[in-house]
Design a protein around this motif. Sequence first.
Motif, mmCIF file in Angstrom:
data_model
loop_
_atom_site.group_PDB
_atom_site.id
_atom_site.type_symbol
_atom_site.label_atom_id
_atom_site.label_comp_id
_atom_site.label_asym_id
_atom_site.label_seq_id
_atom_site.Cartn_x
_atom_site.Cartn_y
_atom_site.Cartn_z
ATOM 1 N N ILE B 47 -36.892 -13.935 -58.491
ATOM 2 C CA ILE B 47 -36.567 -14.961 -59.489
ATOM 3 C C ILE B 47 -37.701 -15.983 -59.478
ATOM 4 C CG2 ILE B 47 -35.199 -16.367 -57.879
ATOM 5 C CD1 ILE B 47 -33.331 -16.951 -60.326
ATOM 6 N N ALA B 62 -48.647 -22.250 -64.839
ATOM 7 C CA ALA B 62 -48.333 -22.301 -63.410
ATOM 8 C C ALA B 62 -47.020 -21.561 -63.211
ATOM 9 C CB ALA B 62 -48.217 -23.733 -62.914
ATOM 10 N N ALA B 63 -46.975 -20.735 -62.176
ATOM 11 C CA ALA B 63 -45.777 -19.942 -61.905
ATOM 12 C C ALA B 63 -45.256 -20.266 -60.514
ATOM 13 C CB ALA B 63 -46.110 -18.453 -62.005
ATOM 14 N N THR B 64 -43.954 -20.383 -60.407
ATOM 15 C CA THR B 64 -43.360 -20.731 -59.116
ATOM 16 C C THR B 64 -42.098 -19.918 -58.870
ATOM 17 O OG1 THR B 64 -42.267 -22.500 -57.875
ATOM 18 C CG2 THR B 64 -42.213 -22.695 -60.264
ATOM 19 N N ASN B 65 -41.862 -19.558 -57.603
ATOM 20 C CA ASN B 65 -40.639 -18.822 -57.290
ATOM 21 C C ASN B 65 -39.524 -19.753 -56.822
ATOM 22 O OD1 ASN B 65 -41.566 -19.464 -54.751
ATOM 23 N ND2 ASN B 65 -41.342 -17.412 -53.906
ATOM 24 N N SER B 66 -39.687 -21.041 -57.060
ATOM 25 C CA SER B 66 -38.617 -21.999 -56.787
ATOM 26 C C SER B 66 -38.196 -22.649 -58.107
ATOM 27 C CB SER B 66 -39.106 -23.081 -55.817
ATOM 28 O OG SER B 66 -38.161 -24.121 -55.768
ATOM 29 N N GLU B 68 -36.096 -25.156 -58.311
ATOM 30 C CA GLU B 68 -35.718 -26.549 -58.088
ATOM 31 C C GLU B 68 -36.440 -27.415 -59.126
ATOM 32 O OE1 GLU B 68 -34.141 -27.793 -54.620
ATOM 33 O OE2 GLU B 68 -33.242 -25.980 -55.463
#
Lengths: 448, 479
Positions: B47, B62-66, B68
Amino acid sequence: MKIEELSALELSFNRLIETLLIKKAENEQFTVRLSSERSQFTRFNHAKVRQTGCVADGWIELTLMAGQRSSVRQFPFTGNWEIDWQLAYPALQELRDELILLPIDSYLVLPSGTNTSREGHSGNLLAEKAVVPSVLEQVAELDFTGIYAGGIVIKAYGDSNGQKHWFANDSFTLDYSLFSNSGQAVKGTFAGNDWDKSAYIAKISEAKKQLELLARPVKELPRGQYKTYFAPAAVADLLLMLSWGAISEADIQQGNSALAALSRQEKQLSTAFSLKENFQRGLVPRFNELGEMAAPELPVIEKGRLVNTLVNSRTAKEYQKIANGANGSETLRAPEVSPGNLVFEQILPKLDTGLYLSNLHYLNWSDRHTGRITGMTRYACFWVENGEIIAPIENLRFDESLYRFWGENLVDLTDFQEFIPEVGTYESRQLGGSLVPGMLVEDFTYTL
Amino acid sequence: MLITLTKAIASFDIPADWIGIRAVKETSTTRSVRDGLPQVNGKSFTIGAMLEVLVNGCLGYAATNSLELSSLQAAAQTAYNQALAASEWWIHTFRESERPKVVGEYKSPFIEPLDALSPGEINDLLVRICQTLKVDDKIVQTIAGASTIERESWFVSSNGSEVYQKILSISTHYGATAQDGKVVQQRSNNGSQANCYQGGLELLKQENLWYRVRQIGEQAVELLTAEECPTTRTNLVLAPDQMMLQIHESVGHPLEIDRILGDERNYAGGSFVNKSDFGNLVYGSPLMNITFDPTVAGEFASYGFDDTGAVATREYLVKEGVLQRGLGSLESQARAGVPGVACARASSWNRPAIDRMGNLNLEPLNATFEDIIGGIEHGVYMESNRSWSIDDRRYKFQFGCEYAKLIENGKLTKTLRNPNYRATTPEFWHSLIQVGNAENWQMYGTPYCGKGEPNQTIWVGHGSPVCVFANVEVFGGGS
């Protein structure tokens, strides 16, 4: 990645191992693998920026083993313990529920070693804002295309037997092509842990010289057999085929290998050809999916004879072999082809008349069981006459057996090697590369 | 999720012209068995979110797996910084119109949910397939595997887009290796991982499964004593499971507009097709009709919207042999000034969208299989890809198949092993002399189409009837 972020990841990873040790049942064993990266990817076309961004990614692969059964769960890993444990604990429970439903795995290998390691390679990379001008200012007048990928890559391992490994590498690769007006191109890679501006300028200057040669009218050659010099990057492409249905012991045992005839000693390669796994450059982790450490060096082909295949513990158990720390897919991770006697200045005179190939493209087995490979020439490939480069060529398709070009038709290898970095970014940034010489081959077969 | 992401955008404190978030949640399972023994049993969950920010015509990501809020805010700032840092060197001024407002949803059709069978029941089925494949002692290896994917994606933007898509898919594969001394032959169900479809667990047991499994085992053994494919120029008849690869490599990739614009020249390559060819180039014979069609129910790469929010519709790429439009996203269309399709897709949340094929199909005409074979005095019929290679301009190719039959006087006669063929793309498609009908039209797919920097593998679907190509160079294996 900032030091504190790296430290948080390692702390969270260690806490995951410790907590799993507490949660595991007596009859259970587990392995945990971590893959994480913080990477900048900037893509270029026509000496402009096409796409630019940063990716913060990471995942855990948890394998649970019990009752001669195993299953795997992969889930995100952020370094934030609260988030990570919320994913890890249900995965553990789900694995428990699943294991009892699965068939017995006769060749399951449990973690058993006592290895630990901790390796970190810090870097001096370009700041995010500096990447674009630092790369493009040197090539503003050229048709430059490619990608800069830089940042930290982490691979780590822990298991229920107490083994633990941590490998962090802060590095970059710039993989680029310079095109001439006629569509011919020079390929280059620039990689390392420190951005060295003067070294980059020197690389581009060298490429510009090759571009001049490419400006000559293109020569179209008829199909046939030609004496051919393969530059190190082209040799590295051919070498990679050995990791796809060739050097793996499982592939040999299961009828999938192009090296079966070499293994059965029905054929042999040239005595000039030797290949080994050499982890001493420290660019890739030596540990595998079971925490086992490969030897610093493993000879694979010595003077044309197959002396070792790549054998992981599972294959060893199934076929009663001795494992040598190979990874799960039994692929080359740190290959090195030994140099020969051909000095740089003698490459063109020894080639005399034939083809000078800088790179190859899109290789595949055309008949795996006879070692036959097809593929294309690509980038800075030239027709040579009487030891002189005459013209760039129209790309040619080849179809040839490795038993010929590394066997009876191998004239010599260069007395120098080049490191060809791995620039792949499928799933995550790949590490390492191949250390290879160039090679001169008689009668290489071109078909289209 | 849509509300959460929309609220996140509202919280960003950056002076951007446009902001988008594409979140992806994917659960996939992989189960495989070799010789009746389990090899892999696993489930993978990912996710994360891709944030894109448009500043002065430049897009940063920018890609992040969080997911929050603080992580999304940090990613938005990073994306903004990336765009700004590149602004002096940007390739094309993008506008908000290349990210139009769109609202909607798409869901794969299915009958049985992906958890309708337990992991144990799926393993039992795969073990039984291996057992059935072993029709003879000369079968030295049997394999069977099944993979499922449940992928949900959400796309929201500062100009009001809200898209939800849920894709369920299944891929199955089985095959056998036969060996007699030094001769080794492999046969699989339509080639490696070709049976890929959208749908539920009902796809795990296809019609005639056990007949087909046994046939694959028998054909592997049959190939051991088969004649080598002759070296000659002849009529080549390709089954739909090889046409899949042919369409993919020699029509799909050369028509990608990002390749024509040069984006891929350092990796996947360029194209022999030029921008000026659209609307003009006679790509193949008048029997050649190729569509980009994301609307086919159950085909592997069907969808309602691409990853930038463009609405996906069926379009002719080649009509009666003439090139009509390319595989280019709204961004590529703006840059190239040629018509394209809704094809900007990314392999997951951690990669930016690029031009991709989706479903690419050769439309059927009117020939039955019997008509086709019956009308050929001499030729070779080939099934199931086993080897593929084509140059960076998608011009000179060489492909190999698992299984072939000689055609003599209107009949399929001897089985042939190690069948290969080679040609150039224009010469090949101009030699198309017969196209099968809807009855022999079949669709396949692959999850392994590789492209892009950074690299991405993506899923594509291809449908085709049986086709005949005249005067093609065919040849056999090595020695």
